[in-house]
Design a protein around this motif. Structure first.
Motif, PDB file in Angstrom:
ATOM      1  N   ASP A 177      12.034   7.200  66.603  1.00 17.19           N
ATOM      2  CA  ASP A 177      10.602   7.474  66.492  1.00 17.19           C
ATOM      3  C   ASP A 177      10.482   8.910  66.004  1.00 17.19           C
ATOM      4  O   ASP A 177      10.508   9.848  66.797  1.00 17.19           O
ATOM      5  CB  ASP A 177       9.970   7.273  67.865  1.00 17.19           C
ATOM      6  N   ARG A 191       5.904   9.533  68.704  1.00 14.08           N
ATOM      7  CA  ARG A 191       4.566   9.023  68.960  1.00 14.08           C
ATOM      8  C   ARG A 191       4.578   7.845  69.918  1.00 14.08           C
ATOM      9  O   ARG A 191       3.578   7.557  70.565  1.00 14.08           O
ATOM     10  CB  ARG A 191       3.942   8.592  67.629  1.00 14.08           C
ATOM     11  N   PHE A 192       5.699   7.168  70.022  1.00 10.25           N
ATOM     12  CA  PHE A 192       5.740   5.884  70.713  1.00 10.25           C
ATOM     13  C   PHE A 192       6.502   5.920  72.034  1.00 10.25           C
ATOM     14  O   PHE A 192       6.935   4.885  72.534  1.00 10.25           O
ATOM     15  CB  PHE A 192       6.351   4.822  69.783  1.00 10.25           C
ATOM     16  N   THR A 244       5.552   6.178  74.966  1.00  9.09           N
ATOM     17  CA  THR A 244       4.917   5.416  76.054  1.00  9.09           C
ATOM     18  C   THR A 244       4.587   3.989  75.629  1.00  9.09           C
ATOM     19  O   THR A 244       3.854   3.286  76.320  1.00  9.09           O
ATOM     20  CB  THR A 244       3.623   6.107  76.529  1.00  9.09           C
ATOM     21  N   PHE A 245       5.133   3.565  74.506  1.00  7.59           N
ATOM     22  CA  PHE A 245       4.920   2.204  74.002  1.00  7.59           C
ATOM     23  C   PHE A 245       6.102   1.324  74.391  1.00  7.59           C
ATOM     24  O   PHE A 245       7.245   1.791  74.470  1.00  7.59           O
ATOM     25  CB  PHE A 245       4.845   2.208  72.471  1.00  7.59           C
ATOM     26  N   TYR A 302       8.550   1.092  78.042  1.00  7.00           N
ATOM     27  CA  TYR A 302       8.728   2.503  77.702  1.00  7.00           C
ATOM     28  C   TYR A 302       9.572   3.237  78.734  1.00  7.00           C
ATOM     29  O   TYR A 302      10.231   4.219  78.409  1.00  7.00           O
ATOM     30  CB  TYR A 302       7.376   3.178  77.496  1.00  7.00           C
ATOM     31  N   ARG A 358       4.821  -1.220  70.323  1.00  9.71           N
ATOM     32  CA  ARG A 358       3.601  -1.885  70.773  1.00  9.71           C
ATOM     33  C   ARG A 358       2.870  -0.995  71.753  1.00  9.71           C
ATOM     34  O   ARG A 358       3.467  -0.535  72.737  1.00  9.71           O
ATOM     35  CB  ARG A 358       3.971  -3.211  71.441  1.00  9.71           C
ATOM     36  N   ASP A 359       1.583  -0.786  71.521  1.00  6.80           N
ATOM     37  CA  ASP A 359       0.773   0.046  72.410  1.00  6.80           C
ATOM     38  C   ASP A 359       0.434  -0.755  73.658  1.00  6.80           C
ATOM     39  O   ASP A 359      -0.639  -1.319  73.792  1.00  6.80           O
ATOM     40  CB  ASP A 359      -0.502   0.502  71.690  1.00  6.80           C
ATOM     41  N   GLY A 360       1.360  -0.800  74.562  1.00  6.34           N
ATOM     42  CA  GLY A 360       1.188  -1.555  75.787  1.00  6.34           C
ATOM     43  C   GLY A 360       2.407  -1.390  76.654  1.00  6.34           C
ATOM     44  O   GLY A 360       3.469  -0.981  76.182  1.00  6.34           O
ATOM     45  N   THR A 361       2.265  -1.728  77.912  1.00  3.57           N
ATOM     46  CA  THR A 361       3.382  -1.563  78.832  1.00  3.57           C
ATOM     47  C   THR A 361       4.323  -2.759  78.825  1.00  3.57           C
ATOM     48  O   THR A 361       5.468  -2.654  79.261  1.00  3.57           O
ATOM     49  CB  THR A 361       2.886  -1.339  80.257  1.00  3.57           C
ATOM     50  N   TYR A 389       2.509  -6.020  67.714  1.00 10.24           N
ATOM     51  CA  TYR A 389       3.159  -4.740  67.454  1.00 10.24           C
ATOM     52  C   TYR A 389       2.366  -3.919  66.451  1.00 10.24           C
ATOM     53  O   TYR A 389       1.843  -4.445  65.467  1.00 10.24           O
ATOM     54  CB  TYR A 389       4.610  -4.964  67.012  1.00 10.24           C
ATOM     55  N   ASP A 390       2.279  -2.642  66.717  1.00 13.01           N
ATOM     56  CA  ASP A 390       1.418  -1.735  65.965  1.00 13.01           C
ATOM     57  C   ASP A 390       2.148  -0.967  64.871  1.00 13.01           C
ATOM     58  O   ASP A 390       1.524  -0.437  63.958  1.00 13.01           O
ATOM     59  CB  ASP A 390       0.772  -0.729  66.925  1.00 13.01           C
TER      60      ASP A 390
END
Length: 123
Positions: free
Chosen positions: A23, A27-28, A30-31, A52, A98-101, A110-111
């Motif tokens: 990364d 940025r990711f 916590t993704f 994460y 992915r912005d999620g836990t 996935y973002d």
């Protein structure tokens, strides 16, 4: 792009390979992140995912027992160690964030994606 895969290449049947995904902008961290793969003429499929924190991992049935997914302590790098590779493992491997836990096996969740890296299994 912000995700960069490395470590692909040619491996003999039965061999091992470790893929990395960095990364680049941190940025990711916590993704949830995951590895997917796409063989020629097939859809992209889930391989393995990790939360994460690294505390939860999930594997496809085909990879269970043959792979280990992990993240660095700072969350910036994700790894996929694969063992006993066979011809069915040959594909372009992608890392996704992915912005999620939770880990998801659905590509639509996935973002961000890396550009992909080729894994070839050949003697």
């Amino acid at each position: 792009g912000q995700l960069f895969e490395s470590g692909g290449g040619v491996v003999q049947p039965g061999g091992s390979l470790t893929l990395s995904c960095v990364d680049s902008r941190h940025r990711f961290s916590t993704f949830a992140m995951a590895w997917f793969r796409q063989a020629l003429g097939k859809e992209r499929e889930f391989v393995a995912g990790v939360t994460y924190t690294g505390g939860y991992t999930q594997y496809s049935d085909s990879m269970k027992g043959r792979a280990a997914i992990s993240r660095s302590n700072d969350g910036k790098t994700m790894y996929l160690q694969m063992n006993n590779l066979g011809p069915d493992d040959a594909a372009v491997y992608y890392c996704g964030a992915r912005d999620g836990t939770l880990v998801s096996t659905d590509t639509r969740q996935y973002d961000a994606w890396g550009q992909g890296i080729q894994v070839t299994v050949s003697s």
